[in-house]
Scaffold this active site. Structure first.
Site, mmCIF file in Angstrom:
data_model
loop_
_atom_site.group_PDB
_atom_site.id
_atom_site.type_symbol
_atom_site.label_atom_id
_atom_site.label_comp_id
_atom_site.label_asym_id
_atom_site.label_seq_id
_atom_site.Cartn_x
_atom_site.Cartn_y
_atom_site.Cartn_z
ATOM 1 N N LYS A 118 41.013 33.763 41.574
ATOM 2 C CA LYS A 118 40.100 33.351 40.498
ATOM 3 C C LYS A 118 40.628 32.131 39.752
ATOM 4 O O LYS A 118 39.856 31.301 39.299
ATOM 5 C CB LYS A 118 39.885 34.495 39.507
ATOM 6 C CG LYS A 118 38.983 35.588 40.046
ATOM 7 C CD LYS A 118 38.424 36.440 38.924
ATOM 8 C CE LYS A 118 37.474 37.494 39.464
ATOM 9 N NZ LYS A 118 36.915 38.341 38.407
ATOM 10 N N LYS A 201 34.489 37.221 50.914
ATOM 11 C CA LYS A 201 33.819 38.426 50.419
ATOM 12 C C LYS A 201 32.458 38.070 49.799
ATOM 13 O O LYS A 201 32.320 37.025 49.160
ATOM 14 C CB LYS A 201 34.781 39.060 49.409
ATOM 15 C CG LYS A 201 34.237 40.052 48.466
ATOM 16 C CD LYS A 201 35.308 40.517 47.484
ATOM 17 C CE LYS A 201 35.047 39.887 46.131
ATOM 18 N NZ LYS A 201 35.473 40.696 44.989
ATOM 19 N N LYS A 204 29.157 38.201 43.508
ATOM 20 C CA LYS A 204 28.140 37.765 42.558
ATOM 21 C C LYS A 204 28.472 36.400 41.990
ATOM 22 O O LYS A 204 27.618 35.737 41.435
ATOM 23 C CB LYS A 204 27.941 38.811 41.459
ATOM 24 C CG LYS A 204 29.169 39.131 40.638
ATOM 25 C CD LYS A 204 28.918 40.282 39.653
ATOM 26 C CE LYS A 204 29.537 41.555 40.146
ATOM 27 N NZ LYS A 204 29.421 42.715 39.329
HETATM 28 P P1 AMP Z 1 33.016 43.580 40.767
HETATM 29 O O1 AMP Z 1 31.627 43.143 41.046
HETATM 30 O O2 AMP Z 1 34.025 42.561 41.188
HETATM 31 O O3 AMP Z 1 33.213 44.103 39.377
HETATM 32 O O4 AMP Z 1 33.268 44.817 41.747
HETATM 33 C C1 AMP Z 1 32.816 46.121 41.462
HETATM 34 C C2 AMP Z 1 33.085 47.062 42.609
HETATM 35 O O5 AMP Z 1 32.369 46.637 43.775
HETATM 36 C C3 AMP Z 1 34.563 47.137 43.011
HETATM 37 O O6 AMP Z 1 34.850 48.468 43.408
HETATM 38 C C4 AMP Z 1 34.634 46.217 44.193
HETATM 39 O O7 AMP Z 1 35.687 46.548 45.069
HETATM 40 C C5 AMP Z 1 33.276 46.449 44.851
HETATM 41 N N1 AMP Z 1 32.860 45.257 45.601
HETATM 42 C C6 AMP Z 1 32.565 44.037 45.079
HETATM 43 N N2 AMP Z 1 32.242 43.175 46.060
HETATM 44 C C7 AMP Z 1 32.360 43.860 47.226
HETATM 45 C C8 AMP Z 1 32.163 43.520 48.602
HETATM 46 N N3 AMP Z 1 31.792 42.300 48.972
HETATM 47 N N4 AMP Z 1 32.365 44.497 49.539
HETATM 48 C C9 AMP Z 1 32.716 45.751 49.175
HETATM 49 N N5 AMP Z 1 32.933 46.126 47.900
HETATM 50 C C10 AMP Z 1 32.748 45.206 46.931
#
Ligand code: AMP
Ligand code: TRP
Length: 338
Positions: A118, A201, A204
């Protein structure tokens, strides 16, 4: 090993820093929903304090927090079965976060790959909060003595750090107070990749909207993004081993398997030998079938933000009933005069 004396309790969180993606849904939320019906208490959180480690427009943050709550509920998280909260309404997270900032070591934090990703080349200009983020994340989990944390693959290192913090705290103060939390990283899609680049990955925060499927995308948008997803020119293999060096193909098959609740081999037994031109419309149809009821329900819930706010305020009250005594005992262990 988790000490058996701890109540089996699940905690997980998602940042309200943009819309929900298919990665969040398959990597995290789907598992959250299942765990409600297993032998755990479940607490799910919109981590708004984490979101502001990078700039968030205030009006967008409030909207994204409510939309994320709607996404949780529309996906099947029930306020009757789970405690649903936004982090800032339970001040004990930040209070324990400070203590953990004094337990965690600089060297541990400097190894965190999410920070390095990041911050990029910008390490001198990012917020101090972004660097300290994993200490607050450990507090989110341990303020409830949570024993299990369902997450996507990218959070594994943060959960190891959470165990390191619990271990060091217990050791330094000579107590057996914080549990060693188990990560729960399961399913066909613990790492959903970008539709434009199979080595990145799905996120968002990716500048390209075509790289991801948002939970609020309509059927046409989903179909178009899948049609345009990067692939290779070969036909699909009949067994999982044939996907080894084909990241984009593997990603689309993993997504299909996770949505259909099949194994990769089961999917390939059906679609092996097909070209992407015939597979992609099937994937689009399945994605629309699974996601459109969720997005319709999200829109319905968003029409009554007052109801969402009531659910979050009830959740905060229930959460504080668990967190406050754990914080009080922590302060006592540390030697804070009460
Ligand atoms: P975040 O959106 O970064 O707060 O992620 C929230 C949850 O979604 C966490 O458990 C991440 O590991 C999971 N997550 C986010 N992006 C992915 C992705 N591309 N594949 C699988 N899990 C994801
Ligand atoms: N760091 C997680 C992410 O970026 C979000 C998060 C914050 C979290 N606190 C948590 C996840 C506690 C699990 C448990 O995805």
């Amino acid at each position: 090993m988790t000490t058996p004396a701890f109540t089996p309790r699940v905690f997980s969180g998602i940042q309200p820093s943009g819309g929900l993606t298919l990665g969040n849904y398959l990597g995290a939320i789907k598992r959250f929903v299942q765990m409600q019906d297993e032998a755990y208490e479940t607490i799910y959180c919109m981590v708004d304090l984490h979101a502001i480690t990078v700039w968030q427009d205030p009006a967008d943050l409030a909207r994204n927090t409510r939309e994320l709550a709607a996404g949780f509920i529309a996906s099947g998280i029930s306020p009757e079965k789970s405690i649903l909260i936004n982090q800032s309404q339970v001040p004990e997270h930040a209070q324990l976060g400070w203590i953990f900032s004094c337990v965690a070591r600089m060297g541990w934090m400097q190894r965190m790959t999410q920070f390095k990703d990041k911050a990029g080349k910008n390490t001198q200009n990012v917020s101090l909060g972004l660097f300290g983020y994993p200490a607050l994340m450990a507090a989110d989990i341990l303020i409830y003595h949570a024993t299990h944390v369902p997450v996507g693959e990218d959070q594994k290192q943060h959960l190891e750090l959470t165990r390191d913090i619990a271990t060091k705290f217990n050791h330094d103060y000579g107590v057996d107070f914080f549990p060693l939390t188990e990560p729960v990283i399961e399913g066909a899609a613990t790492r959903v990749m970008s539709l434009r680049d199979g080595s990145k990955k799905m996120s968002k925060s990716d500048p390209s909207d075509a790289s991801r499927i948002n939970m609020t995308d309509d059927a046409d948008t989903i179909a178009k993004k899948i049609r345009k997803a990067k692939t290779d020119p070969d036909a699909l293999p009949s067994e999982a081993a044939g996907l080894a060096d084909r990241p984009e193909a593997r990603n689309l098959i993993n997504i299909y398997a996770a949505l259909a609740e099949q194994t990769v081999d089961e999917v390939l037994a059906d679609v092996g030998g097909q070209q992407f031109g015939s597979f992609k419309p099937q994937l689009a149809e399945l994605a629309v079938e699974k996601l459109s009821p969720i997005s319709t329900e999200m829109a319905r819930l968003m029409a009554d933000p007052g109801e969402i706010d009531r659910i979050l305020s009830d959740g905060a009250e229930q959460a504080r009933a668990i967190a406050a005594p754990i914080l009080a005992r922590t302060y006592e262990i540390v030697g804070m005069v009460r």
